[in-house]
Design a protein around this motif. Structure first.
Motif, PDB file in Angstrom:
ATOM      1  N   LEU A  69       0.810  -1.221   0.000  1.00 46.87           N
ATOM      2  CA  LEU A  69       0.000   0.000   0.000  1.00 46.87           C
ATOM      3  C   LEU A  69       0.842   1.270   0.000  1.00 46.87           C
ATOM      4  CD1 LEU A  69      -2.775  -1.035   2.525  1.00 46.87           C
ATOM      5  CD2 LEU A  69      -3.087  -0.519   0.102  1.00 46.87           C
ATOM      6  N   GLN A 118      -6.756   3.656   2.556  1.00 45.78           N
ATOM      7  CA  GLN A 118      -6.081   2.466   3.100  1.00 45.78           C
ATOM      8  C   GLN A 118      -4.839   2.850   3.898  1.00 45.78           C
ATOM      9  OE1 GLN A 118      -6.874  -0.784   2.862  1.00 45.78           O
ATOM     10  NE2 GLN A 118      -8.597  -0.692   1.445  1.00 45.78           N
ATOM     11  N   GLU A 161      -8.567   5.865  -3.018  1.00 47.98           N
ATOM     12  CA  GLU A 161      -8.638   4.527  -2.423  1.00 47.98           C
ATOM     13  C   GLU A 161      -7.363   4.231  -1.621  1.00 47.98           C
ATOM     14  OE1 GLU A 161      -9.219   5.372  -5.578  1.00 47.98           O
ATOM     15  OE2 GLU A 161     -10.696   4.085  -6.549  1.00 47.98           O
ATOM     16  N   ARG A 162      -6.203   4.569  -2.198  1.00 43.99           N
ATOM     17  CA  ARG A 162      -4.948   4.283  -1.500  1.00 43.99           C
ATOM     18  C   ARG A 162      -4.817   5.158  -0.250  1.00 43.99           C
ATOM     19  NH1 ARG A 162      -1.019   6.559  -4.375  1.00 43.99           N
ATOM     20  NH2 ARG A 162      -0.737   4.926  -5.921  1.00 43.99           N
ATOM     21  N   ALA A 167     -12.369   2.161   4.396  1.00 40.64           N
ATOM     22  CA  ALA A 167     -11.494   1.022   4.683  1.00 40.64           C
ATOM     23  C   ALA A 167     -11.765   0.627   6.135  1.00 40.64           C
ATOM     24  CB  ALA A 167     -10.032   1.413   4.501  1.00 40.64           C
TER      25      ALA A 167
END
Ligand SMILES: Nc1nc2c(ncn2[C@@H]2O[C@H](COP(=O)(O)OP(=O)(O)OP(=O)(O)O)[C@@H](O)[C@H]2O)c(=O)[nH]1
Ligand SMILES: [Zn+2]
Length: 227
Positions: free
Chosen positions: A33, A168, A164-165, A210
């Motif tokens: 990640l 996370q 999204e990253r 997340a």
């Protein structure tokens, strides 16, 4: 061409990176990640010089007059902004100082920080992502300073990102720092690459989340978090 692994220079022993920052970086790498980065050994000053020169080229190519008194300092401003501000989170030496205390109070309910202001930069177009983050965790043996949650979000937002990253990364960072899987993160954001160019949709926004530990398995906790 060298394999990607071969050109990554690890600065794992850099004493200027704090121990919590090091642990978070290792956790992100282990989970795949981490932001794709290549350590190029440049100092901040060298980075600013190179970016300034590259921005001069960009502006010159666009036909802008670099002798104009309003434009002449723009390359320097952009270089400072990239290195010191909006991409400062690429440098783990700038990782926030994390204050954590022992959970003597035996708090076992979620601690939630809602509507944390978030501005980031889309890594596909280098334009603004503007939104808010909500972060919740259930303390185990440590309780983290509340503002440190905002600072963690800020650190990872100060990178070229995909939403999204980013979501996370905040999850894994907080899990690592509080030694618990029970963390939840959600982000609502407007992408200016969608709003100000391309499809030019001025209404839509993007929600990501997340969840870890009990936030994944306990439907009541999940519902409470998303309420
Ligand atoms: N999944 C994801 N996509 C993103 C994010 N930020 C921007 N994008 C998308 O990245 C994509 C890049 O697509 P490309 O087709 O290569 O670029 P483009 O021609 O500029 O695409 P358009 O924006 O559709 O004009 C676009 O669909 C963007 O909306 C993000 O945080 N997450
Ligand atoms: Zn974009």
């Amino acid at each position: 061409m060298l394999a990607k692994e071969a050109v990554i220079v690890r600065d794992a022993l850099d004493p200027s990176i704090s121990e919590p920052a090091q642990r978070v970086r290792e956790a992100l790498e282990a989970k795949g990640l981490e932001t794709p980065m290549v350590a190029n050994g440049l100092t901040d000053e060298q980075k600013r010089k190179r970016i300034e020169s590259a921005m001069r080229d960009v502006m010159d190519t666009l036909g802008l007059d670099l002798t104009d008194d309003s434009l002449c300092d723009t390359p320097t401003r952009i270089a400072k902004m990239y290195v010191n501000e909006i991409f400062g989170g690429l440098d783990y030496r700038k990782f926030p100082k994390i204050t954590a205390i022992e959970n003597k109070m035996q708090i076992d309910q979620p601690v939630q920080v809602s509507d944390i202001s978030l501005t980031s930069t889309c890594e596909h177009h280098f334009v603004t992502i503007d939104g808010t983050a909500t972060v919740s965790y259930i303390p185990k043996d440590t309780v983290i300073g509340l503002s440190k949650i905002n600072r963690l979000v800020g650190f990872f937002a100060q990178r070229p990102q995909v939403q999204e990253r980013l979501t996370q990364q905040v999850l894994v960072a907080l899990q690592t720092l509080t030694n618990t899987e029970d963390v939840a993160v959600s982000i609502n954001a407007t992408h200016y690459c969608v709003k100000a160019r391309g499809i030019r949709d001025t209404n839509s926004y993007t929600k990501t989340s997340a969840l870890g530990g009990r936030f994944l398995t306990d439907n009541e906790l999940k519902r409470e978090f998303f309420r």
